[in-house]
Motif scaffolding. Structure first.
Motif, PDB file in Angstrom:
ATOM      1  N   UNK A  61     -15.271  36.088  49.821  1.00  7.21           N
ATOM      2  CA  UNK A  61     -15.365  34.766  49.203  1.00  7.21           C
ATOM      3  C   UNK A  61     -16.534  34.021  49.819  1.00  7.21           C
ATOM      4  N   UNK A  62     -17.202  33.207  49.019  1.00  7.24           N
ATOM      5  CA  UNK A  62     -18.318  32.400  49.499  1.00  7.24           C
ATOM      6  C   UNK A  62     -18.211  31.011  48.870  1.00  7.24           C
ATOM      7  N   UNK A  63     -18.649  30.015  49.595  1.00 11.76           N
ATOM      8  CA  UNK A  63     -18.675  28.648  49.070  1.00 11.76           C
ATOM      9  C   UNK A  63     -20.105  28.315  48.678  1.00 11.76           C
ATOM     10  N   UNK A  64     -20.284  27.774  47.493  1.00  9.62           N
ATOM     11  CA  UNK A  64     -21.615  27.368  47.048  1.00  9.62           C
ATOM     12  C   UNK A  64     -22.141  26.236  47.923  1.00  9.62           C
ATOM     13  N   UNK A  65     -23.434  26.268  48.221  1.00  3.97           N
ATOM     14  CA  UNK A  65     -24.076  25.212  49.011  1.00  3.97           C
ATOM     15  C   UNK A  65     -25.353  24.774  48.307  1.00  3.97           C
ATOM     16  N   UNK A  66     -25.867  23.655  48.742  1.00  6.51           N
ATOM     17  CA  UNK A  66     -27.130  23.168  48.186  1.00  6.51           C
ATOM     18  C   UNK A  66     -28.278  23.691  49.040  1.00  6.51           C
ATOM     19  N   UNK A  82     -19.790  23.510  36.574  1.00  6.87           N
ATOM     20  CA  UNK A  82     -18.720  22.753  37.222  1.00  6.87           C
ATOM     21  C   UNK A  82     -19.280  21.445  37.770  1.00  6.87           C
ATOM     22  N   UNK A  83     -18.393  20.486  37.995  1.00 10.12           N
ATOM     23  CA  UNK A  83     -18.804  19.210  38.576  1.00 10.12           C
ATOM     24  C   UNK A  83     -19.085  19.335  40.071  1.00 10.12           C
ATOM     25  N   UNK A  84     -18.446  20.281  40.721  1.00 10.38           N
ATOM     26  CA  UNK A  84     -18.605  20.457  42.162  1.00 10.38           C
ATOM     27  C   UNK A  84     -19.184  21.840  42.451  1.00 10.38           C
ATOM     28  N   UNK A  85     -19.599  22.037  43.689  1.00 10.85           N
ATOM     29  CA  UNK A  85     -20.098  23.363  44.081  1.00 10.85           C
ATOM     30  C   UNK A  85     -18.940  24.354  44.030  1.00 10.85           C
ATOM     31  N   UNK A  86     -19.157  25.517  43.460  1.00 16.04           N
ATOM     32  CA  UNK A  86     -18.050  26.462  43.246  1.00 16.04           C
ATOM     33  C   UNK A  86     -17.754  27.329  44.462  1.00 16.04           C
ATOM     34  N   UNK A  87     -16.644  28.021  44.364  1.00 13.31           N
ATOM     35  CA  UNK A  87     -16.322  29.120  45.262  1.00 13.31           C
ATOM     36  C   UNK A  87     -16.657  30.386  44.481  1.00 13.31           C
ATOM     37  N   UNK A  88     -17.309  31.316  45.154  1.00 18.06           N
ATOM     38  CA  UNK A  88     -17.701  32.568  44.517  1.00 18.06           C
ATOM     39  C   UNK A  88     -16.861  33.716  45.060  1.00 18.06           C
ATOM     40  N   UNK A  89     -16.637  34.693  44.211  1.00 17.17           N
ATOM     41  CA  UNK A  89     -16.113  35.985  44.646  1.00 17.17           C
ATOM     42  C   UNK A  89     -17.277  36.944  44.515  1.00 17.17           C
ATOM     43  N   UNK A  90     -17.595  37.617  45.600  1.00 18.87           N
ATOM     44  CA  UNK A  90     -18.702  38.567  45.600  1.00 18.87           C
ATOM     45  C   UNK A  90     -18.128  39.965  45.805  1.00 18.87           C
ATOM     46  N   UNK A  91     -18.435  40.852  44.884  1.00 18.46           N
ATOM     47  CA  UNK A  91     -18.104  42.268  45.014  1.00 18.46           C
ATOM     48  C   UNK A  91     -19.418  42.969  45.337  1.00 18.46           C
ATOM     49  N   UNK A  93     -21.578  46.540  47.184  1.00 18.55           N
ATOM     50  CA  UNK A  93     -21.593  47.909  47.680  1.00 18.55           C
ATOM     51  C   UNK A  93     -22.837  48.611  47.177  1.00 18.55           C
ATOM     52  N   UNK A  94     -23.339  49.550  47.965  1.00 15.97           N
ATOM     53  CA  UNK A  94     -24.556  50.269  47.573  1.00 15.97           C
ATOM     54  C   UNK A  94     -25.716  49.311  47.428  1.00 15.97           C
ATOM     55  N   UNK A  95     -26.415  49.383  46.293  1.00 12.56           N
ATOM     56  CA  UNK A  95     -27.569  48.500  46.085  1.00 12.56           C
ATOM     57  C   UNK A  95     -27.280  47.446  45.028  1.00 12.56           C
ATOM     58  N   UNK A  96     -26.007  47.050  44.902  1.00 14.91           N
ATOM     59  CA  UNK A  96     -25.696  46.033  43.906  1.00 14.91           C
ATOM     60  C   UNK A  96     -24.604  45.085  44.376  1.00 14.91           C
ATOM     61  N   UNK A  97     -24.633  43.888  43.791  1.00 14.25           N
ATOM     62  CA  UNK A  97     -23.640  42.865  44.038  1.00 14.25           C
ATOM     63  C   UNK A  97     -23.258  42.234  42.708  1.00 14.25           C
ATOM     64  N   UNK A  98     -22.006  41.928  42.563  1.00 16.37           N
ATOM     65  CA  UNK A  98     -21.520  41.166  41.411  1.00 16.37           C
ATOM     66  C   UNK A  98     -20.981  39.849  41.955  1.00 16.37           C
ATOM     67  N   UNK A  99     -21.358  38.774  41.320  1.00 20.23           N
ATOM     68  CA  UNK A  99     -20.916  37.463  41.761  1.00 20.23           C
ATOM     69  C   UNK A  99     -20.290  36.745  40.573  1.00 20.23           C
ATOM     70  N   UNK A 100     -19.120  36.198  40.788  1.00 20.81           N
ATOM     71  CA  UNK A 100     -18.471  35.385  39.769  1.00 20.81           C
ATOM     72  C   UNK A 100     -17.908  34.144  40.453  1.00 20.81           C
ATOM     73  N   UNK A 101     -17.753  33.088  39.702  1.00 22.89           N
ATOM     74  CA  UNK A 101     -17.250  31.852  40.289  1.00 22.89           C
ATOM     75  C   UNK A 101     -15.771  31.678  39.974  1.00 22.89           C
ATOM     76  N   UNK A 102     -15.146  30.806  40.754  1.00 26.64           N
ATOM     77  CA  UNK A 102     -13.732  30.487  40.583  1.00 26.64           C
ATOM     78  C   UNK A 102     -13.615  28.982  40.478  1.00 26.64           C
ATOM     79  N   UNK A 103     -13.043  28.514  39.382  1.00 26.18           N
ATOM     80  CA  UNK A 103     -12.984  27.074  39.129  1.00 26.18           C
ATOM     81  C   UNK A 103     -12.063  26.343  40.104  1.00 26.18           C
ATOM     82  N   UNK A 110      -6.453  33.046  41.919  1.00 23.29           N
ATOM     83  CA  UNK A 110      -7.898  33.241  41.995  1.00 23.29           C
ATOM     84  C   UNK A 110      -8.330  33.852  40.674  1.00 23.29           C
ATOM     85  N   UNK A 111      -8.578  32.995  39.717  1.00 22.06           N
ATOM     86  CA  UNK A 111      -8.978  33.477  38.404  1.00 22.06           C
ATOM     87  C   UNK A 111     -10.479  33.343  38.247  1.00 22.06           C
TER      88      UNK A 111
END
Length: 185
Positions: A61-66, A82-91, A93-103, A110-111
């Motif tokens: 998990x990561x918290x969005x920052x400015x 979003x109105x506020x900085x989001x929380x991200x879920x980062x998956x 491995x290898x040479x790739x990352x997937x990032x999605x936000x959680x409202x 954790x949807x």
């Protein structure tokens, strides 16, 4: 003699209290560990439900920052809507990352937001600035995402091991030969 008996009883009571506290602490630690394991199972299930390619990857998990410096250098911050900085879920491995936000992140729900998914590889990442707890990822399309990856992002969930592993991954990703070849291009 009665004084000696009184002291023995006090020592016995003190030992019983200490043993009781130790048993209670072990029980609480087991509950916390079970809660965190079920939390990460929920995160994996929800993320792989919208991004099947993340099966088998590590999560953090990561918290969005400015990051004003990046904005001044001509980069645009990726917007989640979003109105506020989001929380991200980062998956990752290898040479790739997937990032999605959680409202509305919590230890119970954790949807991930299916409308905000970012797939990053050595092909579309321009550079990464990673510090002790923060990271900024700059994409070749002049967008960036800044985040804080710490041991506690949401209340009730600790992720010291996940945070440490992610920072090691970023360091290896930055130092890899594929990364250098991509940056030089």
């Amino acid at each position: 003699m009665p004084l000696l008996l009184f002291i023995c009883i006090i020592v016995l009571v003190a030992l019983l209290v200490v043993k009781s506290k130790q048993a209670s602490q072990k029980k609480n630690a087991a509950k916390i560990k079970a809660k965190e394991e079920s939390f990460w199972d929920m995160v994996r299930k929800n993320v792989t439900g919208i991004i099947p390619e993340t099966a088998g990857l590590d999560f953090v998990l990561a918290a969005g920052t400015k990051d004003v410096k990046a904005s001044l250098n001509g980069y645009r911050r990726l917007q989640t809507g979003y109105d506020e900085l989001p929380v991200y879920i980062i998956a990752y491995g290898g040479d790739e990352m997937y990032l999605t936000s959680v409202k509305c992140p919590s230890a119970r729900f954790m949807n991930p937001d299916a409308s905000f998914i970012l797939h990053m590889t050595t092909q579309n990442v321009e550079k990464i600035d990673a510090g002790n707890r923060k990271a900024a990822i700059y994409l070749k399309n002049k967008q960036f995402i800044a985040m804080s990856v710490e041991s506690r992002i949401i209340s009730g969930i600790e992720q010291p091991e996940e945070s440490r592993k992610f920072h090691e991954y970023l360091k290896a990703f930055i130092e890899s030969g594929a990364w250098a070849a991509t940056c030089a291009a």
